[in-house]
Design a protein around this motif. Structure first.
Motif, PDB file in Angstrom:
ATOM      1  N   ARG A 259       0.824  -1.207   0.000  1.00  0.00           N
ATOM      2  CA  ARG A 259       0.000   0.000   0.000  1.00  0.00           C
ATOM      3  C   ARG A 259       0.859   1.259   0.000  1.00  0.00           C
ATOM      4  NH1 ARG A 259      -5.350  -0.051   1.224  1.00  0.00           N
ATOM      5  NH2 ARG A 259      -5.120   1.990   2.200  1.00  0.00           N
ATOM      6  N   MET A 260       1.960   1.232   0.743  1.00  0.00           N
ATOM      7  CA  MET A 260       2.813   2.404   0.809  1.00  0.00           C
ATOM      8  C   MET A 260       3.354   2.776  -0.568  1.00  0.00           C
ATOM      9  SD  MET A 260       4.246   4.864   2.445  1.00  0.00           S
ATOM     10  CE  MET A 260       3.728   4.441   4.108  1.00  0.00           C
ATOM     11  N   PHE A 261       3.701   1.779  -1.376  1.00  0.00           N
ATOM     12  CA  PHE A 261       4.355   2.047  -2.654  1.00  0.00           C
ATOM     13  C   PHE A 261       3.409   2.057  -3.861  1.00  0.00           C
ATOM     14  CE2 PHE A 261       8.048   1.084  -0.107  1.00  0.00           C
ATOM     15  CZ  PHE A 261       9.021   1.914  -0.639  1.00  0.00           C
ATOM     16  N   THR A 262       2.210   1.544  -3.719  1.00  0.00           N
ATOM     17  CA  THR A 262       1.354   1.424  -4.904  1.00  0.00           C
ATOM     18  C   THR A 262       0.001   2.107  -4.772  1.00  0.00           C
ATOM     19  OG1 THR A 262       0.287  -0.668  -4.236  1.00  0.00           O
ATOM     20  CG2 THR A 262       2.407  -0.819  -5.389  1.00  0.00           C
ATOM     21  N   ASP A 263      -0.436   2.454  -3.572  1.00  0.00           N
ATOM     22  CA  ASP A 263      -1.783   2.976  -3.372  1.00  0.00           C
ATOM     23  C   ASP A 263      -1.787   4.493  -3.510  1.00  0.00           C
ATOM     24  OD1 ASP A 263      -4.555   2.954  -2.642  1.00  0.00           O
ATOM     25  OD2 ASP A 263      -3.938   3.659  -0.659  1.00  0.00           O
ATOM     26  N   PRO A 264      -2.512   5.051  -4.469  1.00  0.00           N
ATOM     27  CA  PRO A 264      -2.526   6.513  -4.661  1.00  0.00           C
ATOM     28  C   PRO A 264      -3.034   7.265  -3.434  1.00  0.00           C
ATOM     29  CG  PRO A 264      -3.476   5.380  -6.568  1.00  0.00           C
ATOM     30  CD  PRO A 264      -3.299   4.351  -5.496  1.00  0.00           C
ATOM     31  N   GLN A 265      -4.017   6.708  -2.734  1.00  0.00           N
ATOM     32  CA  GLN A 265      -4.548   7.403  -1.557  1.00  0.00           C
ATOM     33  C   GLN A 265      -3.520   7.494  -0.439  1.00  0.00           C
ATOM     34  OE1 GLN A 265      -8.896   6.806  -0.626  1.00  0.00           O
ATOM     35  NE2 GLN A 265      -8.567   4.958  -1.842  1.00  0.00           N
ATOM     36  N   THR A 266      -2.706   6.434  -0.294  1.00  0.00           N
ATOM     37  CA  THR A 266      -1.648   6.473   0.714  1.00  0.00           C
ATOM     38  C   THR A 266      -0.638   7.559   0.382  1.00  0.00           C
ATOM     39  OG1 THR A 266      -1.919   4.109   1.150  1.00  0.00           O
ATOM     40  CG2 THR A 266       0.148   5.124   1.853  1.00  0.00           C
ATOM     41  N   ARG A 267      -0.311   7.701  -0.877  1.00  0.00           N
ATOM     42  CA  ARG A 267       0.607   8.775  -1.277  1.00  0.00           C
ATOM     43  C   ARG A 267       0.009  10.146  -0.980  1.00  0.00           C
ATOM     44  NH1 ARG A 267       4.797   7.909  -5.399  1.00  0.00           N
ATOM     45  NH2 ARG A 267       5.106   5.676  -5.699  1.00  0.00           N
TER      46      ARG A 267
ATOM     47  N   THR B  17       6.997  14.439   1.966  1.00  0.00           N
ATOM     48  CA  THR B  17       6.918  13.587   3.156  1.00  0.00           C
ATOM     49  C   THR B  17       6.769  12.125   2.783  1.00  0.00           C
ATOM     50  OG1 THR B  17       5.905  15.405   4.386  1.00  0.00           O
ATOM     51  CG2 THR B  17       5.670  13.204   5.314  1.00  0.00           C
ATOM     52  N   TRP B  18       6.026  11.839   1.706  1.00  0.00           N
ATOM     53  CA  TRP B  18       5.807  10.447   1.330  1.00  0.00           C
ATOM     54  C   TRP B  18       7.130   9.712   1.132  1.00  0.00           C
ATOM     55  CZ3 TRP B  18       7.417   7.568  -2.819  1.00  0.00           C
ATOM     56  CH2 TRP B  18       6.922   6.259  -2.863  1.00  0.00           C
ATOM     57  N   GLU B  19       8.084  10.340   0.451  1.00  0.00           N
ATOM     58  CA  GLU B  19       9.366   9.669   0.199  1.00  0.00           C
ATOM     59  C   GLU B  19      10.083   9.350   1.501  1.00  0.00           C
ATOM     60  OE1 GLU B  19      11.908  11.572  -2.551  1.00  0.00           O
ATOM     61  OE2 GLU B  19      10.495  11.434  -4.238  1.00  0.00           O
ATOM     62  N   GLN B  20      10.069  10.272   2.455  1.00  0.00           N
ATOM     63  CA  GLN B  20      10.725  10.038   3.741  1.00  0.00           C
ATOM     64  C   GLN B  20      10.061   8.889   4.490  1.00  0.00           C
ATOM     65  OE1 GLN B  20      10.390  13.814   5.677  1.00  0.00           O
ATOM     66  NE2 GLN B  20      11.618  14.897   4.152  1.00  0.00           N
TER      67      GLN B  20
ATOM     68  N   ALA C  76       8.110   6.482   3.221  1.00  0.00           N
ATOM     69  CA  ALA C  76       8.259   5.225   2.479  1.00  0.00           C
ATOM     70  C   ALA C  76       9.646   4.619   2.687  1.00  0.00           C
ATOM     71  CB  ALA C  76       8.006   5.469   0.999  1.00  0.00           C
ATOM     72  N   GLN C  77      10.669   5.445   2.720  1.00  0.00           N
ATOM     73  CA  GLN C  77      12.019   4.919   2.938  1.00  0.00           C
ATOM     74  C   GLN C  77      12.176   4.367   4.358  1.00  0.00           C
ATOM     75  OE1 GLN C  77      15.183   7.585   1.648  1.00  0.00           O
ATOM     76  NE2 GLN C  77      13.975   8.239  -0.118  1.00  0.00           N
ATOM     77  N   LYS C  78      11.544   5.015   5.343  1.00  0.00           N
ATOM     78  CA  LYS C  78      11.602   4.498   6.706  1.00  0.00           C
ATOM     79  C   LYS C  78      10.865   3.167   6.813  1.00  0.00           C
ATOM     80  CE  LYS C  78      12.011   8.976   9.030  1.00  0.00           C
ATOM     81  NZ  LYS C  78      11.325   9.962   9.910  1.00  0.00           N
ATOM     82  N   VAL C  79       9.670   3.093   6.222  1.00  0.00           N
ATOM     83  CA  VAL C  79       8.904   1.843   6.245  1.00  0.00           C
ATOM     84  C   VAL C  79       9.696   0.730   5.574  1.00  0.00           C
ATOM     85  CG1 VAL C  79       6.863   0.696   5.300  1.00  0.00           C
ATOM     86  CG2 VAL C  79       6.645   2.935   6.396  1.00  0.00           C
ATOM     87  N   LEU C  80      10.324   1.047   4.449  1.00  0.00           N
ATOM     88  CA  LEU C  80      11.086   0.034   3.730  1.00  0.00           C
ATOM     89  C   LEU C  80      12.287  -0.444   4.542  1.00  0.00           C
ATOM     90  CD1 LEU C  80      11.253  -1.529   1.087  1.00  0.00           C
ATOM     91  CD2 LEU C  80      12.694   0.292   0.169  1.00  0.00           C
ATOM     92  N   ALA C  81      12.961   0.460   5.238  1.00  0.00           N
ATOM     93  CA  ALA C  81      14.118   0.078   6.053  1.00  0.00           C
ATOM     94  C   ALA C  81      13.694  -0.792   7.240  1.00  0.00           C
ATOM     95  CB  ALA C  81      14.854   1.322   6.541  1.00  0.00           C
ATOM     96  N   GLU C  82      12.529  -0.517   7.828  1.00  0.00           N
ATOM     97  CA  GLU C  82      12.021  -1.353   8.922  1.00  0.00           C
ATOM     98  C   GLU C  82      11.624  -2.728   8.405  1.00  0.00           C
ATOM     99  OE1 GLU C  82       8.865   0.891  10.626  1.00  0.00           O
ATOM    100  OE2 GLU C  82      10.165   2.502  11.351  1.00  0.00           O
ATOM    101  N   PHE C  83      11.000  -2.754   7.230  1.00  0.00           N
ATOM    102  CA  PHE C  83      10.621  -4.027   6.609  1.00  0.00           C
ATOM    103  C   PHE C  83      11.863  -4.836   6.261  1.00  0.00           C
ATOM    104  CE2 PHE C  83       9.328  -6.381   2.677  1.00  0.00           C
ATOM    105  CZ  PHE C  83       8.430  -7.253   3.290  1.00  0.00           C
ATOM    106  N   ARG C  84      12.886  -4.184   5.732  1.00  0.00           N
ATOM    107  CA  ARG C  84      14.144  -4.868   5.397  1.00  0.00           C
ATOM    108  C   ARG C  84      14.781  -5.450   6.661  1.00  0.00           C
ATOM    109  NH1 ARG C  84      17.282  -7.066   1.325  1.00  0.00           N
ATOM    110  NH2 ARG C  84      17.196  -5.267  -0.066  1.00  0.00           N
ATOM    111  N   ALA C  85      14.710  -4.735   7.787  1.00  0.00           N
ATOM    112  CA  ALA C  85      15.291  -5.234   9.032  1.00  0.00           C
ATOM    113  C   ALA C  85      14.596  -6.515   9.488  1.00  0.00           C
ATOM    114  CB  ALA C  85      15.201  -4.167  10.119  1.00  0.00           C
ATOM    115  N   ASP C  86      13.286  -6.607   9.270  1.00  0.00           N
ATOM    116  CA  ASP C  86      12.532  -7.806   9.647  1.00  0.00           C
ATOM    117  C   ASP C  86      12.674  -8.924   8.636  1.00  0.00           C
ATOM    118  OD1 ASP C  86      11.647  -6.685  11.954  1.00  0.00           O
ATOM    119  OD2 ASP C  86       9.554  -6.475  11.350  1.00  0.00           O
TER     120      ASP C  86
END
Length: 291
Positions: A161-169, A176-179, A181-191
């Motif tokens: 949803r973070m990367f593909t959903d227009p409403q989330t953007r 702000t979205w880029e910041q 999204a990069q944080k969410v991706l880094a947390e997901f990568r850690a898991d």
């Protein structure tokens, strides 16, 4: 006493106390008459775990021995350890913690769902081990545009949803979205080390690389970060700017579940706007449908 010696002594004490709380009858052994001390004997634990008595005795004496994961599993089975006790045993033995396979369907209890609804008008939702939205309250449904009838293949995935959903953007807005999204991706990568070999993860990453240029550019960076509470601001299409303190809580009896709460920041009009939105929803719900 150094740290290794202390850890080995704690392991020895833990094994001894777990052994002493069991009777032979509880583990399917014959009692064998009166005993001077309560619980199982060391040789009985060794028999149950299929290890040598002398070796197990060294372990309970805090000696410098290094049991394998397989042996620790056997000892845990013999001592009838709970999941939490098994994790503790592995950590004391200086082994990586156990990663249990996820349930086919992660269940959110009725009590936890009631907690979500009681938090209204504060948005709150629950995320599972696979980073999927599992449950949410009415406020979160409105603010995050969540749907209970989503049909896309990864519709409930936080990352998808973070990367593909227009409403989330739109609610995060640029830049702000880029910041975010990069944080969410880094947390997901850690898991991701917990499930890197699982089919759903491979499929999700492949699909994201195919449809999202940002994901395709950022994923190879291998950025990782832990989850952290932070301020978050959204731009809602009806009630405008909202400012929250984001808090993550762990569910004690299901540690793979995370409860996410967005608390309105004091001194802003976020609380009033949320209540206004909830009141509008209540009016619309109460109105008879037109035919």
């Amino acid at each position: 006493m150094n740290n290794d010696e202390q850890r080995r002594q704690e392991l020895a004490d833990f094994l001894r106390t777990r052994r002493m709380r069991l009777s032979p009858e509880q583990v399917g052994l014959i009692g064998g008459g009166r005993r001077r001390t309560p619980g199982l004997r060391r040789e009985e634990v060794a028999q149950l775990a299929n290890v040598g008595v002398s070796w197990y005795t060294l372990l309970e004496q805090g000696r410098d021995v290094h049991p394998s994961r397989e042996v620790l599993q056997s000892i845990a089975d013999g001592l009838q350890l709970t999941p939490a006790e098994r994790q503790h045993l592995f950590l004391l033995a200086d082994q990586p913690p156990i990663i249990d396979p996820p349930d086919a369907d992660e269940q959110v209890s009725p009590a936890l769902r009631r907690v979500l609804e009681a938090l209204n008008p504060v948005p709150a939702y629950i995320v599972g081990r696979r980073w999927n939205f599992l449950a949410w309250n009415t406020a979160a449904e409105h603010i995050l545009a969540l749907s209970r009838t989503a049909a896309a293949p990864h519709a409930y995935s936080v990352v998808w949803r973070m990367f593909t959903d227009p409403q989330t953007r739109r609610i995060h807005h640029q830049p702000t979205w880029e910041q975010v999204a990069q944080k969410v991706l880094a947390e997901f990568r850690a898991d991701s080390a917990l499930f890197a070999d699982e089919e759903w993860f491979t499929r999700l990453v492949a699909d994201l690389q195919r449809v999202s240029p940002e994901f395709r550019a950022w994923w190879p960076r291998h950025d990782v970060r832990g989850r952290a509470d932070a301020l978050k601001d959204f731009v809602h299409p009806v009630i405008g700017c909202l400012v929250f303190e984001h808090t993550t809580l762990q569910v004690p009896d299901m540690p793979d579940l995370k409860l996410m709460i967005y608390t309105p920041v004091p001194g802003t009009d976020t609380q009033e706007k949320l209540q206004q939105l909830m009141n509008q929803d209540a009016v619309m719900t109460a109105m008879p449908s037109l035919s």
